[in-house]
Design a protein around this motif. Structure first.
Motif, PDB file in Angstrom:
ATOM      1  N   ASP A   1       4.840  42.507  12.937  1.00 41.64           N
ATOM      2  CA  ASP A   1       4.329  42.507  11.570  1.00 41.64           C
ATOM      3  C   ASP A   1       3.088  43.386  11.459  1.00 41.64           C
ATOM      4  N   VAL A   2       3.080  44.215  10.419  1.00 41.18           N
ATOM      5  CA  VAL A   2       1.877  45.007  10.147  1.00 41.18           C
ATOM      6  C   VAL A   2       1.477  44.829   8.689  1.00 41.18           C
ATOM      7  N   ASP A   3       0.194  45.082   8.407  1.00 43.80           N
ATOM      8  CA  ASP A   3      -0.276  45.017   7.026  1.00 43.80           C
ATOM      9  C   ASP A   3      -0.123  46.396   6.383  1.00 43.80           C
ATOM     10  N   ALA A   4      -0.675  46.567   5.204  1.00 43.21           N
ATOM     11  CA  ALA A   4      -0.486  47.818   4.464  1.00 43.21           C
ATOM     12  C   ALA A   4      -1.138  49.014   5.167  1.00 43.21           C
ATOM     13  N   PHE A   5      -1.992  48.734   6.168  1.00 47.14           N
ATOM     14  CA  PHE A   5      -2.637  49.820   6.915  1.00 47.14           C
ATOM     15  C   PHE A   5      -2.034  49.977   8.320  1.00 47.14           C
ATOM     16  N   CYS A   6      -0.875  49.345   8.505  1.00 52.08           N
ATOM     17  CA  CYS A   6      -0.149  49.381   9.790  1.00 52.08           C
ATOM     18  C   CYS A   6      -0.912  48.693  10.918  1.00 52.08           C
ATOM     19  N   ARG A   7      -1.800  47.762  10.559  1.00 50.98           N
ATOM     20  CA  ARG A   7      -2.523  46.991  11.568  1.00 50.98           C
ATOM     21  C   ARG A   7      -1.715  45.753  11.924  1.00 50.98           C
ATOM     22  N   THR A   8      -1.574  45.493  13.219  1.00 49.70           N
ATOM     23  CA  THR A   8      -0.932  44.254  13.638  1.00 49.70           C
ATOM     24  C   THR A   8      -1.955  43.126  13.541  1.00 49.70           C
TER      25      THR A   8
ATOM     26  N   LYS B   1       0.819  58.317   9.597  1.00 45.11           N
ATOM     27  CA  LYS B   1      -0.275  58.848   8.772  1.00 45.11           C
ATOM     28  C   LYS B   1      -1.205  57.724   8.317  1.00 45.11           C
ATOM     29  N   VAL B   2      -0.606  56.598   7.953  1.00 47.15           N
ATOM     30  CA  VAL B   2      -1.405  55.459   7.488  1.00 47.15           C
ATOM     31  C   VAL B   2      -2.279  54.913   8.627  1.00 47.15           C
ATOM     32  N   ALA B   3      -1.681  54.764   9.807  1.00 47.25           N
ATOM     33  CA  ALA B   3      -2.444  54.224  10.942  1.00 47.25           C
ATOM     34  C   ALA B   3      -3.581  55.170  11.321  1.00 47.25           C
ATOM     35  N   VAL B   4      -3.272  56.455  11.394  1.00 45.38           N
ATOM     36  CA  VAL B   4      -4.287  57.439  11.791  1.00 45.38           C
ATOM     37  C   VAL B   4      -5.397  57.500  10.734  1.00 45.38           C
ATOM     38  N   SER B   5      -5.029  57.448   9.464  1.00 45.32           N
ATOM     39  CA  SER B   5      -6.042  57.494   8.400  1.00 45.32           C
ATOM     40  C   SER B   5      -7.014  56.328   8.549  1.00 45.32           C
ATOM     41  N   ASP B   6      -6.483  55.172   8.908  1.00 45.23           N
ATOM     42  CA  ASP B   6      -7.354  54.009   9.104  1.00 45.23           C
ATOM     43  C   ASP B   6      -8.281  54.238  10.299  1.00 45.23           C
ATOM     44  N   ILE B   7      -7.716  54.780  11.360  1.00 41.14           N
ATOM     45  CA  ILE B   7      -8.507  55.000  12.577  1.00 41.14           C
ATOM     46  C   ILE B   7      -9.646  55.989  12.323  1.00 41.14           C
ATOM     47  N   VAL B   8      -9.384  57.025  11.530  1.00 35.87           N
ATOM     48  CA  VAL B   8     -10.443  58.022  11.286  1.00 35.87           C
ATOM     49  C   VAL B   8     -11.333  57.635  10.093  1.00 35.87           C
ATOM     50  N   GLY B   9     -11.154  56.421   9.603  1.00 41.93           N
ATOM     51  CA  GLY B   9     -12.063  55.931   8.569  1.00 41.93           C
ATOM     52  C   GLY B   9     -11.738  56.401   7.165  1.00 41.93           C
TER      53      GLY B   9
ATOM     54  N   PRO C   1      -8.982  55.008   5.111  1.00 43.89           N
ATOM     55  CA  PRO C   1      -7.805  54.156   4.934  1.00 43.89           C
ATOM     56  C   PRO C   1      -7.024  54.426   3.644  1.00 43.89           C
ATOM     57  N   VAL C   2      -5.690  54.434   3.785  1.00 46.05           N
ATOM     58  CA  VAL C   2      -4.787  54.506   2.626  1.00 46.05           C
ATOM     59  C   VAL C   2      -3.680  53.500   2.867  1.00 46.05           C
ATOM     60  N   GLU C   3      -3.229  52.859   1.800  1.00 46.65           N
ATOM     61  CA  GLU C   3      -2.149  51.873   1.971  1.00 46.65           C
ATOM     62  C   GLU C   3      -0.796  52.576   2.061  1.00 46.65           C
ATOM     63  N   TYR C   4       0.108  51.975   2.801  1.00 45.49           N
ATOM     64  CA  TYR C   4       1.457  52.522   2.914  1.00 45.49           C
ATOM     65  C   TYR C   4       2.255  52.196   1.658  1.00 45.49           C
ATOM     66  N   ASP C   5       2.717  53.228   0.938  1.00 39.49           N
ATOM     67  CA  ASP C   5       3.601  52.935  -0.201  1.00 39.49           C
ATOM     68  C   ASP C   5       4.592  54.072  -0.411  1.00 39.49           C
ATOM     69  N   ALA C   6       4.968  54.735   0.685  1.00 35.68           N
ATOM     70  CA  ALA C   6       5.834  55.913   0.589  1.00 35.68           C
ATOM     71  C   ALA C   6       7.235  55.525   0.132  1.00 35.68           C
ATOM     72  N   VAL C   7       7.826  56.405  -0.672  1.00 32.28           N
ATOM     73  CA  VAL C   7       9.206  56.154  -1.103  1.00 32.28           C
ATOM     74  C   VAL C   7      10.145  56.456   0.079  1.00 32.28           C
ATOM     75  N   PRO C   8      11.046  55.516   0.408  1.00 35.65           N
ATOM     76  CA  PRO C   8      11.929  55.745   1.553  1.00 35.65           C
ATOM     77  C   PRO C   8      12.955  56.854   1.277  1.00 35.65           C
ATOM     78  N   TRP C   9      13.170  57.710   2.244  1.00 32.99           N
ATOM     79  CA  TRP C   9      14.273  58.673   2.138  1.00 32.99           C
ATOM     80  C   TRP C   9      14.896  58.890   3.502  1.00 32.99           C
ATOM     81  N   PHE C  10      16.122  59.408   3.469  1.00 33.15           N
ATOM     82  CA  PHE C  10      16.946  59.470   4.668  1.00 33.15           C
ATOM     83  C   PHE C  10      18.025  60.510   4.441  1.00 33.15           C
ATOM     84  N   TRP C  11      18.579  61.037   5.504  1.00 32.26           N
ATOM     85  CA  TRP C  11      19.728  61.944   5.334  1.00 32.26           C
ATOM     86  C   TRP C  11      20.752  61.689   6.423  1.00 32.26           C
TER      87      TRP C  11
END
Ligand code: FAD
Length: 411
Positions: A263-270, A307-315, A317-327
């Motif tokens: 389980d992770v939160d919106a910042f990919c923190r366990t 990107k979310v995890a790294v953004s948090d680490i470098v101070g 923070p952005v919440e994860y809300d990306a639209v899912p896509w796949f091919w």
């Protein structure tokens, strides 16, 4: 004990992206990227597509060449496996008992293919398609192979079936449910792909429960798949594509909360201090799934969560809300998916599948929640905005392929 300011466990899509972004976002501390495969990070999607087809050499599917990582001072710790995490002491323990310390840990360990557990499942020539090693082993024996049984009608199984058919093999696809792609797509898409595979000569069976594998008494090579009911399907090679089990055991043993994934939160923190999880192994609340805690198995999610995890680490923070896509690529069909179709209450077909260019639009309470676009890139690009906006649209216009999606009006 060696120690890194950021240690990334798992040198796949998410791990490589995290390392790359740390440097792009000007992180100046030490970075170690550790993975149990011996190769530099490579793209997994081509494994069931161009790489299996022999159309792309391995060097062409590397995420970045070797010098990229050395120039950016990312230590590649390859062929190493983490077996334990000591969250209090901020260190991981490897299978050779060595230890590596960390300031922050990014867990990007993906998943392990689920394999069969029926009688005969230990036969030789039974493969998953997850790693380069799997595909190399398949390609090595292909000249001796006439019949292939693909167990599982998900994207990876169907892509492998398409490639192997093109290579001249006689392919049988065995799907236990009553349609292929049942977990990820609506019925019109499933039926289209079933028909298309059959038109290419694939013996595609749904409702086919595998009961056992049979092997040669001398060399142990698989010789047949036995179905419930007793039918015996002769084969020289079995490909198993029945999903993955997320690689989370060391984290869960260390006390991280989770079940099907960490389980992770919106910042990919366990739930463990200074430990993030990203990619296939991370269970997160996804707004495109109505806030449900899910795992996504896609390059998009691996990259965006990194990107979310790294953004948090470098101070920053952005919440994860990306639209899912796949091919997915099968034969001459390029499927592009945007949004998540789970929970839809209406399906609209746009265009004519017989023309091999159409889209399936998924609605919930009148709003577009996802699209599956087959050879219909315009729909994919324009439909994305509708998935993001969540507006209720005119359904007759949605069904009319002569009206571009961007011009469809409100209901
Ligand atoms: P991975 O890329 O699997 O990387 C995890 C790495 O961690 C692996 O190298 C693993 O060996 C390593 N590892 C695991 N445990 C440990 C440990 N304890 N210690 C050290 N290392 C460890 N997605 C799409 O969007 N489109 C596609 O068309 C598509 N096609 C695909 C085709 C195939 C054949 C496969 C297998 C996947 C495909 N995917 C596709 C899915 C996509 O590749 C994955 O979602 C993505 O690779 C996930 O990235 P990840 O970093 O989370 O996991």
């Amino acid at each position: 004990m060696v120690s890194y300011d950021v240690l990334i466990v798992g040198a796949g899509h998410a791990g490589a992206q995290a390392a790359l972004l740390l440097r792009q976002m000007k992180f100046e501390g030490s970075v170690g990227l550790l993975g149990d495969e011996k190769e530099l990070p490579y793209e997994r999607p081509p494994l069931s597509k161009e790489y299996m087809a022999g159309e792309k050499a391995f060097e062409r599917i590397l995420i970045r060449p070797a010098n990229f990582w050395s120039e950016r001072n990312v230590d590649m710790l390859l062929g190493k496996r983490v077996v334990k995490v000591d969250a209090q002491a901020h260190k991981v323990i490897l299978s050779d008992d060595s230890e590596i310390g960390y300031g922050k840990l990014i867990w990007a360990a993906g998943g392990t293919p689920r394999m069969l557990s029926c009688p005969g499942s230990d036969c030789q020539r039974v493969f998953a398609v997850r790693r380069r090693d799997d595909v190399d082993a398949i390609m090595k024996i292909l000249p001796d192979v006439e019949h292939v049984a693909v167990i599982g009608g998900g994207y990876i199984g169907l892509e492998a079936a398409a490639v192997l058919t093109k290579l001249g093999k006689k392919v049988t696809v065995l799907e236990a449910l009553d349609r292929v792609l049942a977990r990820v797509a609506g019925e019109p898409l499933s039926r289209f792909y079933e028909e298309d595979h059959r038109a290419h000569g694939v013996d595609l069976r749904t409702g086919a429960m595998v009961e056992a594998l049979e092997g040669d008494n001398d060399n142990g090579n698989v010789t047949a798949v036995v179905l419930a009911g007793g039918e015996r399907i002769p084969t020289d090679l079995v490909i198993v594509g029945i999903g993955i089990i997320p690689e989370t055991a060391p984290l869960l043993a260390a006390g991280a909360s989770g079940g099907n994934g960490v389980d992770v939160d919106a910042f990919c923190r366990t739930s463990l201090p200074d430990i993030y999880a990203v990619g296939d192994c991370a269970a997160h609340a996804n707004k495109f799934a109505g806030g449900a805690q899910i795992r996504l198995e896609s390059v998009q999610n691996a990259n965006d969560q990194s990107k979310v995890a790294v953004s948090d680490i470098v101070g920053q923070p952005v919440e994860y809300d990306a639209v899912p896509w796949f091919w997915s690529n099968q034969y001459d069909l390029r499927l592009q998916t945007v949004g998540l179709s789970g929970g839809h209450d209406r399906v609209i077909l746009r265009g004519d599948p017989a023309q091999r260019s159409f889209s399936v639009v998924y609605l919930k309470h009148g709003k577009v929640i996802a699209l599956d676009c087959v050879n219909a890139t315009k729909d994919y690009v324009q439909g994305r905005a509708h998935v993001l906006s969540g507006a209720a649209l005119d359904q007759a216009q949605l069904a009319n392929p002569a009206i571009p999606l961007k011009e469809v009006g409100l209901a």
